[in-house]
Motif scaffolding. Sequence first.
Motif: not given
Length: 211
Positions: A5, A3, A12, A38
Amino acid sequence: MKVRELAIAGGYEFTPDVFRDDRGAFVAHYTDTGFLDAVGYPMRLGQIHHSHSRRGAVRGVHYEDVPPGQAKVVSCAAGALLDVVVDLRVGSPTFGHWDSVLLDPHTCRAVYLEEGLGHGYVALQDDTVAAYVSSVEYDPAAEHEIHPLDPRLGLPWPTDMAYLLSERDRNAPTLTEARDAGRLPTYEACRALHRDRRPLVPTYRRDHGER
């Protein structure tokens, strides 16, 4: 699942594990546990749909009234597309900024964007298929657009192709025009949607799915 950001809060990039064998590949673009880890809250399912585009087709920049807003997970099932997330939230520290991700069926990346963020993409190949999981059903009265070629935004569209825009997007206002007309969501209203939201699904992990 990896993941990242995006440069805009609430956006994301997800890069899932891809399981390959002699038959082909299996991939899960979204899982509850990965999303919760996340983002911190569950994704509500309102609609699943896809679009089929020719090379050079530009779709967006689109956004929805907040509330209720519409969050999206976007992936690419065929072809390739450049996906763009734009901060349209008045009062946001990154208002007017954008980030972009290349989506294709080889990397299997997906993009998530919260309510209030603008979304658009350009198809880089013919027969590009974008797949969407949205938090609420499409409401034409609640969806709006910003001109994708607005020089104030300076979005990173490729310069080696002719763009194909819908009449609606060709006639869309600029970011400044939409802001001055009071048509954009506010940062506070968007953040309030997730304030004190509690997970609605168990936060356990499991490996499942028919491969």
